[in-house]
Design a protein around this motif. Structure first.
Motif, PDB file in Angstrom:
ATOM      1  N   LEU A1010       0.838  -1.202   0.000  1.00 20.61           N
ATOM      2  CA  LEU A1010       0.000   0.000   0.000  1.00 20.61           C
ATOM      3  C   LEU A1010       0.877   1.257   0.000  1.00 20.61           C
ATOM      4  O   LEU A1010       1.801   1.368   0.810  1.00 20.61           O
ATOM      5  CB  LEU A1010      -0.901  -0.001   1.242  1.00 20.61           C
ATOM      6  N   PRO A1011       0.603   2.223  -0.875  1.00 21.11           N
ATOM      7  CA  PRO A1011       1.376   3.475  -0.870  1.00 21.11           C
ATOM      8  C   PRO A1011       1.154   4.230   0.440  1.00 21.11           C
ATOM      9  O   PRO A1011       0.090   4.142   1.043  1.00 21.11           O
ATOM     10  CB  PRO A1011       0.796   4.250  -2.069  1.00 21.11           C
ATOM     11  N   PRO A1012       2.144   5.007   0.899  1.00 19.92           N
ATOM     12  CA  PRO A1012       2.011   5.713   2.184  1.00 19.92           C
ATOM     13  C   PRO A1012       0.821   6.653   2.232  1.00 19.92           C
ATOM     14  O   PRO A1012       0.167   6.762   3.274  1.00 19.92           O
ATOM     15  CB  PRO A1012       3.345   6.471   2.301  1.00 19.92           C
ATOM     16  N   ASP A1013       0.521   7.324   1.114  1.00 20.71           N
ATOM     17  CA  ASP A1013      -0.560   8.297   1.144  1.00 20.71           C
ATOM     18  C   ASP A1013      -1.935   7.651   1.252  1.00 20.71           C
ATOM     19  O   ASP A1013      -2.924   8.333   1.505  1.00 20.71           O
ATOM     20  CB  ASP A1013      -0.499   9.174  -0.114  1.00 20.71           C
ATOM     21  N   GLN A1014      -2.021   6.328   1.064  1.00 13.74           N
ATOM     22  CA  GLN A1014      -3.310   5.636   1.146  1.00 13.74           C
ATOM     23  C   GLN A1014      -3.540   4.978   2.505  1.00 13.74           C
ATOM     24  O   GLN A1014      -4.608   4.437   2.758  1.00 13.74           O
ATOM     25  CB  GLN A1014      -3.382   4.558   0.066  1.00 13.74           C
ATOM     26  N   LEU A1015      -2.525   5.022   3.361  1.00 16.67           N
ATOM     27  CA  LEU A1015      -2.602   4.274   4.611  1.00 16.67           C
ATOM     28  C   LEU A1015      -3.705   4.785   5.524  1.00 16.67           C
ATOM     29  O   LEU A1015      -4.500   4.014   6.063  1.00 16.67           O
ATOM     30  CB  LEU A1015      -1.241   4.326   5.324  1.00 16.67           C
ATOM     31  N   ILE A1016      -3.790   6.096   5.703  1.00 21.75           N
ATOM     32  CA  ILE A1016      -4.779   6.626   6.647  1.00 21.75           C
ATOM     33  C   ILE A1016      -6.198   6.415   6.137  1.00 21.75           C
ATOM     34  O   ILE A1016      -7.111   6.090   6.898  1.00 21.75           O
ATOM     35  CB  ILE A1016      -4.509   8.120   6.948  1.00 21.75           C
ATOM     36  N   SER A1017      -6.395   6.572   4.813  1.00 22.12           N
ATOM     37  CA  SER A1017      -7.748   6.340   4.283  1.00 22.12           C
ATOM     38  C   SER A1017      -8.149   4.877   4.430  1.00 22.12           C
ATOM     39  O   SER A1017      -9.303   4.562   4.722  1.00 22.12           O
ATOM     40  CB  SER A1017      -7.825   6.762   2.816  1.00 22.12           C
ATOM     41  N   LEU A1018      -7.184   3.974   4.270  1.00 22.96           N
ATOM     42  CA  LEU A1018      -7.478   2.548   4.483  1.00 22.96           C
ATOM     43  C   LEU A1018      -7.853   2.290   5.938  1.00 22.96           C
ATOM     44  O   LEU A1018      -8.835   1.601   6.232  1.00 22.96           O
ATOM     45  CB  LEU A1018      -6.254   1.712   4.091  1.00 22.96           C
ATOM     46  N   LEU A1019      -7.086   2.849   6.862  1.00 26.00           N
ATOM     47  CA  LEU A1019      -7.383   2.625   8.282  1.00 26.00           C
ATOM     48  C   LEU A1019      -8.745   3.190   8.656  1.00 26.00           C
ATOM     49  O   LEU A1019      -9.532   2.535   9.358  1.00 26.00           O
ATOM     50  CB  LEU A1019      -6.295   3.272   9.140  1.00 26.00           C
ATOM     51  N   LEU A1020      -9.038   4.398   8.199  1.00 23.75           N
ATOM     52  CA  LEU A1020     -10.332   5.003   8.541  1.00 23.75           C
ATOM     53  C   LEU A1020     -11.488   4.191   7.961  1.00 23.75           C
ATOM     54  O   LEU A1020     -12.539   4.038   8.594  1.00 23.75           O
ATOM     55  CB  LEU A1020     -10.374   6.447   8.041  1.00 23.75           C
ATOM     56  N   THR A1021     -11.300   3.669   6.765  1.00 20.47           N
ATOM     57  CA  THR A1021     -12.341   2.824   6.170  1.00 20.47           C
ATOM     58  C   THR A1021     -12.532   1.543   6.981  1.00 20.47           C
ATOM     59  O   THR A1021     -13.661   1.083   7.200  1.00 20.47           O
ATOM     60  CB  THR A1021     -11.980   2.468   4.717  1.00 20.47           C
ATOM     61  N   MET A1022     -11.415   0.964   7.423  1.00 25.68           N
ATOM     62  CA  MET A1022     -11.517  -0.257   8.224  1.00 25.68           C
ATOM     63  C   MET A1022     -12.129   0.021   9.590  1.00 25.68           C
ATOM     64  O   MET A1022     -12.841  -0.824  10.152  1.00 25.68           O
ATOM     65  CB  MET A1022     -10.144  -0.900   8.384  1.00 25.68           C
ATOM     66  N   PHE A1023     -11.862   1.210  10.147  1.00 25.98           N
ATOM     67  CA  PHE A1023     -12.517   1.557  11.408  1.00 25.98           C
ATOM     68  C   PHE A1023     -14.036   1.587  11.223  1.00 25.98           C
ATOM     69  O   PHE A1023     -14.784   1.187  12.112  1.00 25.98           O
ATOM     70  CB  PHE A1023     -12.023   2.914  11.909  1.00 25.98           C
TER      71      PHE A1023
END
Length: 1591
Positions: A1010-1023
């Motif tokens: 996963l690219p670094p800039d996509q990490l937070i959006s992935l985490l928020l979606t998983m939350f």
């Protein structure tokens, strides 16, 4: 001591072995085995000693002891030392020969002991057994049996001793006169021979590979001479069978020349036994071994004996065998084995004997001979290879036999022939024809019905066996392919083989498919070289006629139709495309029906009508005359039977085929027909009807609409474009809509609607398939799409009955790329409507038409996928993909499993398509990757396994899309991403642990790609996924979140506040037992990488802390290093701000209120939560001084401090259930935290002392705070002295605090330390005195007073040091007397009290200077306090009555037993053990049968659980009660007492062993073993077996 207890237990049980009751005796043996399983050596030694000392013990009881020893030795012999083994071997040897007569049970048990020992100590056992073989004396039978058993159990160990054994036994063989002794010798010789043969066959594993057969041959021949020439002549049948059984293996060890010499006598002797014995299994078995031995030495004697052998063996085969007689069936197998030996040695003579017997008419003879022939074909294939024609020719007469048993045997022979190439020989065709003939027999009756006594079943009928044989031969025997193909085709036509058509078609279909796979050359039939085959037209006609009755004859019509589909290249080369589309439709129609529901006429029309119409269409297409074409088309329209669906379909197909060459004429004829008088006046077929009903008119319109659709689909696309709007669609909609008074009225006929959708679908496909479609402007496109969506929305969601949805979506799919383009909103409406129409469909219940519905559903789903794919194709960008997934997202998250499964399947299809057609011209970011991966990845754990696979495919495609946008080529394969495919098996594993481990692995792969800039959006979606309806997906989200945090958390420092905030909000929103532990792990992982940021973010949580935030704080204590960092940060935060702020008084003269500041208060609350975790202990020890001092000062400066107003309001309203219930009052919070520090640092005694003395309550109040600090110091000095030096060092820098109250607390603490000798012991005295002296001039009177108290405490703490510091102390006290002008100053009073303590310890000259001043200021001062306490002993009383209540459940009085049940049920909830209470509720409900043993076992298990540790002496009390009840006058209670004792001991913990008096228990059970009641004795023995745990 341990050994003596073990011996006591064993001896006690052995004394009870003589019990007369067999059940008690069996329980005693079982208990002995229980002892032996734990301590085998002690148990076996005790048994050996017991048998040796009790020489007169009767043999049944000796046998019981020996059986127990054997059972232990069988599993524990390897644990014995050599001395113990030798002792037991000597005992067993002595026992074995104690009596000359053979006593079965006793000596068999002794033999078992020796055999068990022989597996481990063979040398010692053999030494003792050989010692029992005295020269010139008959050995004891038991010795022979033991040697025989040993030779089988340990051949490698016994065979090296065999020459010695035989040399001892052979000289005395002649002395054996009794049959039992002779039988023992025979058994031994048989086992010796078998052991020797096993040894010789496995020399590579043998201990002595130099052993050869010659070592035994002479001795074995000597034994053979006695057995055969003397003992075989005995009149005793058992002895003869024993001799025969021994001769078989012995023959292999005879010298070759001796065997050859003996065969002329041996073989007739063995054969003669067939007449003497009715049970001949052992004779046949031995004969087979002798024949093998003879063949192995190349005997020529067999030739002279062959006829007699064959005749005898053949008679054994021909005897009817009942399946209920295992020995008889085994005898027949052994006889057949003999035939195998003879076939390999003399094949010609064997066949010369067998084949003539096939010509006999005797059923038994023929069936038996056929069995032998089949066996020989299979077992002696090499020898029979050149005999195949001879064997085939001999089958002529058996093929004509009508007896069912003979037929079965013939079929079995033919099956064997097929496997070994016989049917490839000339004459093999007759065998195949015979099988087909038997397949054609009627299933309900055969030429010869079985008699009433026969065991024939339908499954074993001739026809059933033949059907199975034909199928197996054609599918599994590859060498038969060229034999059966195309030969089997000639059986399709003759009527006499009609009954065999079903298996024939199946076999031919399989053969044809295999030929197709091999290539066209092998599949196509050369009819000119196969003159006997029927013509392809005859085959077609036959199969079509058969298909007209599809369910007749085991469904032969269905398989005939399938065969017809496969055979089309061999019928006509141009039929392929047509049949590939037509036959599946016909088969699908059959799948929709059963035999009872199939409309026969409609089926025949479907089968034949389409063929006819298509033929007509093809013919008209080839015609050149327009008049002829139009004339015949007119006739077809006028004569068609429109009421029949098959005819409407056929008519439309005909017009479509004709339009390929005559588009203009076909369209013109359709319009002419509508304008004709025939149509307008509704004159029907052949002018029969005068009027048509409305329904009949609809059927005509349906046919015309279908005709237009087929015309558009078949005609050249370029010609269709010019006609589609003006001629085709105009007429289609004209027939569909009717105008009444100028108003359009739509039809309600579903068949007409379906025809319209189908026709429009074909028209749309024709438009988009045209090469000119790109330049074609379709003005009616929007109208068509709107009409299709109207049809789709009108379809019901509770069922899927028609293909309207499918066809309408296909129409929209074809129209996507046609101009003019619809706007985005229009297509969004199409997507939403189609998704809702398919996704919301209820699952079809499993019913009779399930297969058809499943097929329709799959087709509809594929149509939806095609539509979405075509729309995606218009916008192949990340935005276009995101738009599609947004439409699917509500269905992906649906609470209904079937909707999720469908949505995931569609998503996977779209992502695959997007990936396969990805074209990246420049490196661009895949900006929504995180959102999409976060949506799909948790679904890898969906409750529906199929959905998991689809979700994995989605993630796999998304990661490859990212690689594509990064610039990797389309065919690039990434090793990390490819691992996803290998994880698929774990997704369907039933074990949840494996499933979530797989999800963790998926998370690791995502984290790596996963690219670094996509990490937070992935985490928020998983939350967001934590609140998923599917608990499995929610769990998977937690697993993946933590995996991502672990792998990539280092890059999230700036996002920590946002993550913590989202995590807290999700904990409040989402319920689920798995959420909180996962969130704790998440916060822990973040903290290990960004500790300060996490602590700061959590401190921002509002007070009072909710329970979830508390648990997050506790998670930070999971690891000592992290916990140390967190504690340090919290201490820093607590001291960073002032502890309180003073608010202005509202009234003049009123003391300003002190209000706590938030940051220190939050840090204090957080510290308490961290301290609540046991794992924080090491960190607390490391920071103990800082924590203790900081919290003590925090306590002091928050006494009387109020909460902020907003928090006060919350407290008054009452905390919500989600908030922690702990007191938020600042001082109480600090006190609780300080107490927690003491508990976690191992200073429990300090905390307990403070609890007992009320010190914590005193610390909380302004009036008692000083005394509380004093008591804390006293407790620390008494129980935590070694920690005081560091504490004092930390306190030293706080004595000059700006806060007066902190100085008071510090001084009070230091002052009390001087009251204990610990100050002197730890060499802290000087530093303490120095610290207190520095505070003598403090501005606070309380501080000055406490300084004086501390100095005076030296008199009690270190009286021997008073004189050394006398001047300093006296000066301080006198200074205190002069403190202030108030004569009753507390400081002065304290000085006087101090002087009273110190004066008698000071030097006289130190007192002189201040004596007058002291005398003037002395005044009395007194004070006293009193306290009280109480204790509840209810639980102790309950536990005291537990054992009597349990035991009296077996009381003979049912009222007493019921009362005990009730009492236990009532006591259960008060026992502080939920599991025990639940067990009482489960077992003791009124009216429920009580399984007493199971109940006691469960109860004792819970009584030993950690929850009952607050009763440390419970086990001892319960056992004492049980011992008392061992003397009860009631039998049931006496039996229950040892049972309860046994279970208590079984579940006892090692720490409870001191509570058990084994001597007392053993003594009590010794008495019970003599109880008159067998049940009591049984329970006592069982309990003794369990006491081994504590021995």
């Amino acid at each position: 001591m341990t050994e003596s207890y073990m011996k006591k237990l064993s001896s006690t049980l052995l004394d009870a072995i003589t019990d007369k009751d067999p059940l008690v005796q069996e329980q005693v043996c079982s208990a002995l085995c229980s002892l032996g399983e734990v301590r085998p050596v002690e148990m076996l030694r005790t048994c050996e000693e017991y048998l040796r000392q009790h020489d007169k013990l009767a043999h049944p009881y000796r046998a019981a002891v020996l059986r127990a020893m054997e059972r232990v030795l069988s599993s524990r012999a390897s644990e014995l030392d050599k001395d113990t083994a030798s002792t037991i071997i000597l005992l067993a040897s002595s026992e074995m020969t104690r009596m000359k007569d053979l006593v079965g049970d006793w000596q068999q048990a002794v033999s078992g002991v020796l055999v068990a020992l022989g597996r481990q100590f063979i040398s010692k056992v053999m030494e003792e057994l050989l010692h029992r073989l005295q020269p010139g004396a008959l050995p004891h039978c038991a010795v022979l049996h033991t040697l025989a058993s040993l030779s089988v159990a340990n051949a490698f160990g016994v065979v090296p001793f065999l020459p010695s054994i035989l040399s001892s036994l052979l000289p005395v063989l002649g002395m054996a006169k009794q049959d039992t002794v002779r039988m023992a010798f025979c058994s031994a010789l048989q086992r010796f021979s078998e052991g020797a043969l096993e040894y010789l066959a496995n020399l590579d594993r043998a201990p002595d590979p130099t052993v050869r057969k010659d070592a035994f041959t002479t001795d074995i021949f000597s034994a053979y001479d006695v057995l055969f020439h003397h003992w075989l002549q005995s009149r005793e049948a058992k002895l003869r069978l024993a001799v025969v059984e021994a001769l078989g293996p012995m023959s292999h060890l005879l010298p070759s020349e001796r065997l050859e010499e003996q065969l002329p006598k041996l073989l007739p002797g063995i054969l003669a036994l067939y007449k003497k014995h009715s049970e001949t299994f052992y004779v046949s078995k031995s004969l087979g071994q002798i024949l093998e031995a003879a063949v192995s030495v190349g005997s020529r004697t067999l030739d002279t004996q062959l006829d007699a052998l064959l005749a005898a063996l053949h008679s054994q085969i021909c005897v009817p065998v009942e399946s209920s007689s295992p020995l008889a069936m085994s005898n027949q197998k052994e006889a057949l084995r003999c035939f195998t030996v003879l076939a390999c040695n003399s094949p010609d003579r064997l066949l010369a004997f067998l084949l003539p017997r096939l010509d006999t008419n005797n059923e038994r003879t023929r069936v038996g001979t056929l069995q032998v022939v089949r066996h020989v074909i299979n077992s002696a294939a090499a020898q029979m290879e050149d005999k195949k024609p001879f064997i085939l020719s001999s089958m002529r007469l058996p093929l004509l036999d009508t007896n069912s048993k003979v037929k079965r045997a013939v079929v079995q022979v033919i099956s064997a022939m097929a496997h070994h190439g016989y049917l490839e020989q000339p004459g093999g065709e007759a065998m195949i024809e015979y099988i087909v003939q038997q397949c054609a027999l009627p299933p309900e009756q055969e030429p010869e019905k079985p008699g009433p006594s026969s065991k024939d079943s339908k499954a074993d009928s001739v026809r059933a066996i033949s059907v199975r044989t034909l199928y197996l031969v054609s599918t599994t025997v590859d060498r038969m392919n060229h034999v059966l193909w195309p030969y089997l085709l000639q059986f399709l036509i003759p009527v006499r083989f009609t009954g065999a058509l079903t298996p024939l078609c199946r076999s031919l279909m399989h053969l044809a498919q295999k030929r197709q796979e091999a290539g066209a050359d092998t599949f196509l039939i050369q009819y000119d070289t196969h003159a006997s085959l029927p013509s392809p037209y005859a085959v077609t006609a036959r199969l079509l006629v058969v298909s007209s009755s599809p369910y007749l004859g085991d469904g032969r019509g269905v398989v005939a139709l399938r065969l017809l589909s496969v055979l089309h290249p061999n019928i006509h080369p141009l039929l392929g495309q047509h049949w590939e589309t037509t036959v599946p439709l016909l088969l699908g129609y059959l799948d929709e029906h059963m035999e009872e529901t199939l409309p026969q006429e409609e089926w025949e029309e479907r089968l034949l009508m389409n063929f006819l119409y298509k033929c007509i269409g093809t013919t008209l297409g080839a015609a050149s005359s327009k008049e002829v074409v139009r004339k015949h088309l007119q006739e077809l329209l006028e004569t068609a039977r429109y009421q029949e669906e098959a005819e409407r379909e056929g008519l439309a197909c005909c017009f479509g085929i004709c339009a390929i060459s005559h588009l203009e004429d076909t369209l013109a004829q359709l319009e002419d027909f509508v304008r004709s008088e025939v149509f307008r006046k509704s004159i029907g077929i052949l002018n029969i009807f005068k009027d048509r009903s409305e329904n009949e008119v609809e059927k005509v319109k349906s046919a015309l609409i279908l005709c237009y659709g087929h015309v558009a689909a078949r005609a050249p696309c370029e010609l269709v474009l010019a006609k589609v709007e003006s001629d085709i669609l105009r007429n289609v909609f004209q027939h569909f809509n009717t105008k009444v008074l100028g108003v359009k009225i739509e039809t309600k006929d579903p068949a007409l609607k379906l025809c319209l959708v189908q026709s429009v679908c074909m028209i749309s496909h024709a438009i988009c398939s045209s090469t000119q479609a790109g330049s074609f402007h379709f003005s009616r496109k929007a109208e068509l799409v709107a009409q299709m969506m109207e049809f789709i929305r009108a379809e019901p969601l509770d069922s899927l009955r028609t293909p309207i949805r499918k066809k309408a979506m296909l129409t929209c799919t074809y129209l996507v790329s046609v101009e003019p383009a619809l706007d985005k909103q229009a297509w969004a409406d199409v997507i939403r409507g189609c998704l809702h129409s398919v996704m919301a469909l209820l699952p079809e219940p499993k019913g009779e038409d399930g297969g058809c519905q499943e097929s329709l559903y799959l087709d509809t789903l594929h149509a939806l996928e095609d539509l979405l794919t075509s729309l995606l194709q218009q916008n192949m960008t990340p935005q276009g993909l995101q738009m599609m997934i947004e439409h699917l997202s509500p269905w992906i998250k649906s609470p209904r499993g079937h909707e999720r499964a469908r949505a995931l399947g569609v998503s996977a299809h779209l992502l695959r398509y997007f990936l396969e057609h990805l074209r990246v011209s420049a490196l661009v970011p895949f900006h929504n990757l995180g959102l999409l991966v976060g949506l799909f990845s948790p679904r890898c754990a969906d409750l529906w396994p199929a959905t998991r696979q689809e979700a994995m495919d989605c993630v796999h495609s998304l990661l490859y899309l990212q690689l594509g946008y990064e610039g990797f080529s389309q065919d690039y394969r990434d090793d990390v991403v490819e691992r996803l495919l290998s994880l698929k098996d774990g997704l369907v594993h039933p074990d949840p642990a494996i499933l979530f481990h797989t999800c963790h692995s998926v998370g690791q792969i995502i984290a790596r790609r996963l690219p670094p800039d996509q990490l937070i959006s992935l985490l928020l979606t998983m939350f967001e996924g934590l609140g998923d309806h599917d608990q499995n997906c929610s769990r998977a989200a937690t697993v993946m979140i933590n995996c991502l945090l672990q792998e990539r958390g280092g890059a999230l420092q700036e996002k920590v506040p946002e993550i913590v905030s989202v995590l807290r909000s999700k904990l409040q929103e989402v319920q689920g037992e798995h959420i909180l532990p996962a969130a704790q792990h998440s916060i822990y992982l973040l903290a290990t990488q960004h500790c300060a940021a996490v602590v700061s973010s959590l401190l921002g949580s509002p007070l009072p802390l909710d329970s979830h935030t508390c648990m997050l704080w506790r998670a930070l204590a999971a690891e000592p290093h992290l916990a140390t960092q967190v504690l340090g940060l919290l201490l820093e935060m607590m001291n960073r701000d002032v502890p309180f702020k003073e608010s202005r008084a509202f009234l003049l003269g009123r003391t300003p209120d002190r209000v706590a500041t938030l940051l220190p208060l939050s840090a204090s609350c957080a510290l308490f939560e961290v301290m609540s975790t046991p794992a924080v202990g090491p960190a607390v020890l490391e920071l103990y001084p800082q924590l203790f001092v900081a919290l003590l000062l925090r306590v002091s400066c928050t006494v009387g401090v109020q909460l902020p107003r907003n928090l006060q309001a919350l407290e008054r309203r009452g905390a919500s259930p989600a908030l922690a219930t702990r007191n938020l009052e600042p001082c109480s919070s600090a006190v609780d935290t300080l107490r927690a520090v003491l508990l976690r640092s191992g200073s429990e005694d300090v905390a307990q002392r403070m609890d007992q003395e009320g010190g914590w309550e005193l610390l909380r109040t302004s009036a008692g705070h000083e005394e509380g600090a004093t008591r804390l110091a006293r407790a620390m000095a008494e129980h935590a002295g070694p920690r005081l030096p560091l504490v004092l060092k930390a306190l030293a820098c706080t004595q000059s605090s700006v806060y007066e109250v902190q100085r008071v607390t510090t001084t009070a603490f230091l002052a009390e330390l001087l009251n204990s000798n610990v100050a002197n012991d730890l060499m802290l005295l000087d530093s303490l005195l120095e610290s207190l002296a520095a505070r003598q001039k403090d501005t606070c009177a309380s501080v000055r007073r406490l300084v004086l108290r501390g100095l005076a405490n030296l008199a009690s703490g270190s009286p021997d040091k008073v004189r050394a510091h006398g001047p300093q102390l006296l000066t301080a006290m006198i200074g205190g007397l002069d403190d202030g002008d108030n004569p009753h100053s507390p400081v002065a009073l304290e000085a006087m009290v101090g002087l009273a303590q110190l004066l008698h310890l000071m030097e006289t000259w130190d007192l002189r200077s201040g004596l007058l001043h002291v005398a003037i200021r002395i005044r009395p001062f007194f004070d006293s306090v009193c306290h009280g306490d109480c204790e509840d002993i209810f639980l102790d009383q309950v536990m005291g009555g537990m054992a009597p209540l349990l035991l009296h459940l077996q009381d003979p009085q049912t009222t007493v037993a019921s009362a005990c049940r009730f009492a236990l049920l009532m006591c259960g909830p008060n026992l502080a053990c939920e599991e025990l209470s639940a067990a009482f509720q489960k077992h003791l409900q009124e009216g429920r049968a009580l399984h007493f043993g199971e109940f006691l076992n469960t109860t004792c298990k819970h009584l030993a659980s950690p929850q009952m540790q607050h009763f440390p002496d419970l086990l001892g009390r319960l056992l004492s009660t049980c011992l008392f009840y061992c003397k009860s006058s009631w039998e049931g209670v006496r039996a229950a007492a040892p049972l309860l004792t046994g279970f208590l001991v079984l579940h006892a913990e090692p720490r409870q062993q001191p509570q058990v008096d084994l001597d007392q228990l053993i003594s009590a059970f010794q008495i019970l073993l003599k109880d008159p009641a067998p049940e009591v004795r049984t329970r006592a023995a069982e309990a003794l077996g369990r006491l081994v745990k504590l021995a």
